[in-house]
Write a protein that holds these residues in place. Structure first.
Motif, PDB file in Angstrom:
ATOM      1  N   LEU A 140       7.768  -2.206  61.974  1.00 24.09           N
ATOM      2  CA  LEU A 140       8.258  -0.862  61.654  1.00 24.09           C
ATOM      3  C   LEU A 140       7.567   0.203  62.505  1.00 24.09           C
ATOM      4  O   LEU A 140       8.202   1.156  62.961  1.00 24.09           O
ATOM      5  N   ALA A 141       6.272   0.022  62.734  1.00 25.45           N
ATOM      6  CA  ALA A 141       5.534   0.975  63.564  1.00 25.45           C
ATOM      7  C   ALA A 141       6.020   0.936  65.002  1.00 25.45           C
ATOM      8  O   ALA A 141       6.208   1.977  65.647  1.00 25.45           O
ATOM      9  N   VAL A 142       6.251  -0.287  65.523  1.00 21.06           N
ATOM     10  CA  VAL A 142       6.725  -0.426  66.905  1.00 21.06           C
ATOM     11  C   VAL A 142       8.142   0.120  67.031  1.00 21.06           C
ATOM     12  O   VAL A 142       8.475   0.801  68.003  1.00 21.06           O
ATOM     13  N   ALA A 143       8.983  -0.173  66.037  1.00 21.52           N
ATOM     14  CA  ALA A 143      10.365   0.317  66.077  1.00 21.52           C
ATOM     15  C   ALA A 143      10.390   1.844  66.043  1.00 21.52           C
ATOM     16  O   ALA A 143      11.227   2.470  66.693  1.00 21.52           O
ATOM     17  N   GLY A 144       9.459   2.425  65.315  1.00 21.89           N
ATOM     18  CA  GLY A 144       9.380   3.881  65.248  1.00 21.89           C
ATOM     19  C   GLY A 144       8.943   4.515  66.553  1.00 21.89           C
ATOM     20  O   GLY A 144       9.213   5.687  66.813  1.00 21.89           O
ATOM     21  N   SER A 145       8.292   3.739  67.411  1.00 27.27           N
ATOM     22  CA  SER A 145       7.816   4.282  68.685  1.00 27.27           C
ATOM     23  C   SER A 145       8.937   4.364  69.712  1.00 27.27           C
ATOM     24  O   SER A 145       8.778   4.985  70.757  1.00 27.27           O
ATOM     25  N   VAL A 157      10.082  -4.247  72.905  1.00 26.09           N
ATOM     26  CA  VAL A 157       8.920  -4.763  72.172  1.00 26.09           C
ATOM     27  C   VAL A 157       9.298  -5.033  70.724  1.00 26.09           C
ATOM     28  O   VAL A 157       8.944  -6.073  70.158  1.00 26.09           O
ATOM     29  N   ALA A 158      10.032  -4.111  70.115  1.00 26.01           N
ATOM     30  CA  ALA A 158      10.453  -4.289  68.725  1.00 26.01           C
ATOM     31  C   ALA A 158      11.320  -5.535  68.587  1.00 26.01           C
ATOM     32  O   ALA A 158      11.182  -6.294  67.626  1.00 26.01           O
ATOM     33  N   GLY A 159      12.209  -5.775  69.558  1.00 30.40           N
ATOM     34  CA  GLY A 159      13.056  -6.959  69.511  1.00 30.40           C
ATOM     35  C   GLY A 159      12.249  -8.238  69.613  1.00 30.40           C
ATOM     36  O   GLY A 159      12.475  -9.199  68.876  1.00 30.40           O
ATOM     37  N   PHE A 160      11.278  -8.248  70.523  1.00 32.54           N
ATOM     38  CA  PHE A 160      10.420  -9.418  70.688  1.00 32.54           C
ATOM     39  C   PHE A 160       9.619  -9.685  69.415  1.00 32.54           C
ATOM     40  O   PHE A 160       9.552 -10.826  68.939  1.00 32.54           O
ATOM     41  N   VAL A 161       9.022  -8.639  68.874  1.00 34.21           N
ATOM     42  CA  VAL A 161       8.228  -8.797  67.642  1.00 34.21           C
ATOM     43  C   VAL A 161       9.124  -9.266  66.501  1.00 34.21           C
ATOM     44  O   VAL A 161       8.745 -10.138  65.713  1.00 34.21           O
TER      45      VAL A 161
END
Length: 125
Positions: free
Chosen positions: A31-36, A41-45
């Motif tokens: 959620l933190a990465v997606a918010g950035s 990166v969000a897709g990979f995570v």
């Protein structure tokens, strides 16, 4: 059920609990990465978390069968542990705490008393 089986399976269940906690932390991180705004990166995570969740679910199902005395499940738990250790080494994490408890739990599940119990349970079917 011999004590070594109880301990081996108990350690595996503790590992599942830690894995579930790690997934929750991973979701918070996602959620933190997606918010950035970094979609790659969000897709990979997200993919990594999905794979981890599937592996955790498989481990839970296999643990249930191992608790019922299914020998194939005991072997599958060993395979899952080996896969986890290989992945840990391949990603540069080395042998960590999770690896150590995996080795311990699998070793307990393959002690002579455990093997005799699994054989006896297989003969009852």
């Amino acid at each position: 059920m011999p004590g070594v089986v109880k301990w081996g399976l108990g350690i595996q269940w503790v590992g599942v609990a830690f894995g579930a906690f790690a997934l929750i932390l991973g979701l918070i991180g996602l959620l933190a990465v997606a918010g950035s705004g970094d979609a790659a990166v969000a897709g990979f995570v997200g993919i990594m978390l999905a794979v981890a969740a599937i592996m955790l679910a498989i481990q839970v199902v296999v643990l249930v069968f191992a608790t019922k005395g299914r020998n194939w499940a005991r072997i599958a738990l060993a395979a899952i542990a080996i896969l986890g250790i290989v992945l840990s080494l391949a990603t540069g994490q080395g042998l960590n705490f999770g690896s150590a408890i995996s080795i311990l739990s699998v070793a307990l599940l393959f002690m002579p008393d455990a093997t005799a119990w699994y054989r006896a349970r297989s003969g009852q079917r």
